[in-house]
Motif scaffolding. Structure first.
Motif, short mmCIF file in Angstrom:
data_model
loop_
_atom_site.label_atom_id
_atom_site.label_comp_id
_atom_site.label_asym_id
_atom_site.label_seq_id
_atom_site.Cartn_x
_atom_site.Cartn_y
_atom_site.Cartn_z
N ILE A 33 0.84 -1.21 0.00
CA ILE A 33 0.00 0.00 0.00
C ILE A 33 0.87 1.26 0.00
N GLN A 34 1.98 1.22 0.72
CA GLN A 34 2.86 2.38 0.75
C GLN A 34 3.43 2.68 -0.64
N LEU A 35 3.91 1.64 -1.33
CA LEU A 35 4.45 1.85 -2.68
C LEU A 35 3.37 2.35 -3.64
N LEU A 36 2.18 1.78 -3.53
CA LEU A 36 1.07 2.18 -4.40
C LEU A 36 0.69 3.63 -4.18
N THR A 37 0.52 4.04 -2.94
CA THR A 37 0.11 5.42 -2.68
C THR A 37 1.21 6.42 -3.01
N GLU A 38 2.46 6.03 -2.83
CA GLU A 38 3.56 6.92 -3.22
C GLU A 38 3.57 7.14 -4.72
N LEU A 39 3.31 6.10 -5.48
CA LEU A 39 3.27 6.23 -6.94
C LEU A 39 2.08 7.10 -7.36
N LEU A 40 0.94 6.91 -6.74
CA LEU A 40 -0.22 7.75 -7.07
C LEU A 40 0.04 9.21 -6.72
N GLU A 41 0.71 9.44 -5.61
CA GLU A 41 1.04 10.82 -5.24
C GLU A 41 1.92 11.47 -6.31
N LYS A 42 2.87 10.72 -6.84
CA LYS A 42 3.74 11.27 -7.89
C LYS A 42 2.94 11.61 -9.14
N GLN A 43 1.96 10.77 -9.46
CA GLN A 43 1.17 11.02 -10.66
C GLN A 43 0.24 12.22 -10.51
N PHE A 44 -0.19 12.49 -9.28
CA PHE A 44 -1.11 13.60 -9.04
C PHE A 44 -0.44 14.73 -8.26
N ARG A 45 0.85 14.82 -8.34
CA ARG A 45 1.60 15.82 -7.57
C ARG A 45 1.00 17.21 -7.77
N GLY A 46 0.78 17.89 -6.67
CA GLY A 46 0.20 19.22 -6.74
C GLY A 46 -1.30 19.22 -6.57
N ARG A 47 -1.92 18.05 -6.55
CA ARG A 47 -3.38 17.96 -6.37
C ARG A 47 -3.74 17.11 -5.17
N ILE A 48 -2.83 16.23 -4.75
CA ILE A 48 -3.08 15.30 -3.65
C ILE A 48 -2.01 15.46 -2.58
N LEU A 49 -2.44 15.39 -1.32
CA LEU A 49 -1.51 15.34 -0.20
C LEU A 49 -1.56 13.92 0.36
N LEU A 50 -0.42 13.24 0.34
CA LEU A 50 -0.30 11.90 0.91
C LEU A 50 0.17 12.06 2.35
N VAL A 51 -0.68 11.64 3.28
CA VAL A 51 -0.36 11.77 4.70
C VAL A 51 0.14 10.43 5.24
N PRO A 52 0.73 10.44 6.43
CA PRO A 52 1.21 9.17 7.01
C PRO A 52 0.07 8.17 7.18
N PRO A 53 0.41 6.90 7.22
CA PRO A 53 -0.62 5.87 7.33
C PRO A 53 -1.38 5.93 8.66
N PHE A 54 -2.63 5.52 8.59
CA PHE A 54 -3.44 5.28 9.77
C PHE A 54 -3.13 3.83 10.18
N SER A 55 -2.42 3.70 11.27
CA SER A 55 -2.03 2.37 11.75
C SER A 55 -2.96 1.96 12.88
#
Length: 153
Positions: free
Chosen positions: A44-66
């Motif tokens: 999930i971390q790798l997936l969300t990091e990749l999505l953040e890169k694709q939407f950079r400037g529109r999405i804020l990726l915050v730390p995981p809810f553990s």
């Protein structure tokens, strides 16, 4: 944008343009399912990091809810919704919660945001090139979902 000093400073300056927050949901366990929980986090971390890169400037990726793997569903949903309320108060119109834990699917209606469940793939024995191409293929599917949610509003 990522949860780091540089990106959050940029977010503060441009927050009127950033209406989407993305939060991974990851279980933590120290018992027999520890490896499974850790694998879910890695995926999930790798997936969300990749999505953040694709939407950079529109999405804020915050730390995981553990959360504890054994934690009751209602308790997890209530704690997550407290975060969702803070996100709404901060101006985020779109909240995406990514997880590989199928237990969240049972609580999907109780969550204030969009739950995206994706079965995790064990990555520990894959070569990096294959691992990233697999994650990229998964990300393409979620790009369409995110864009569709934006267009709904």
């Amino acid at each position: 944008m990522n949860w780091n000093g540089k990106d959050t400073e940029l977010y503060q300056q441009q927050k009127e343009y950033i209406d989407t927050v993305m939060m991974p949901l990851v279980p933590v366990s120290f018992s027999g399912d520890m490896k499974e929980a850790a694998s879910q986090f890695e995926f999930i971390q790798l997936l969300t990091e990749l999505l953040e890169k694709q939407f950079r400037g529109r999405i804020l990726l915050v730390p995981p809810f553990s959360y504890r793997r054994k934690q009751e569903g209602e308790e997890k949903a209530a704690a997550l919704n407290q975060w969702a309320d803070e996100m709404s108060d901060a101006g985020f119109r779109h909240k995406f919660f990514f997880t590989s834990d199928s237990d969240w699917k049972l609580m999907e209606e109780a969550i204030d945001g969009t739950l995206i469940w994706v079965p995790s793939v064990p990555l520990e024995h894959m070569e990096n090139s294959y691992k990233y191409s697999l994650i990229e293929e998964q990300a393409k599917q979620f790009v369409r979902i995110i864009v569709h949610k934006w267009q709904e509003n």
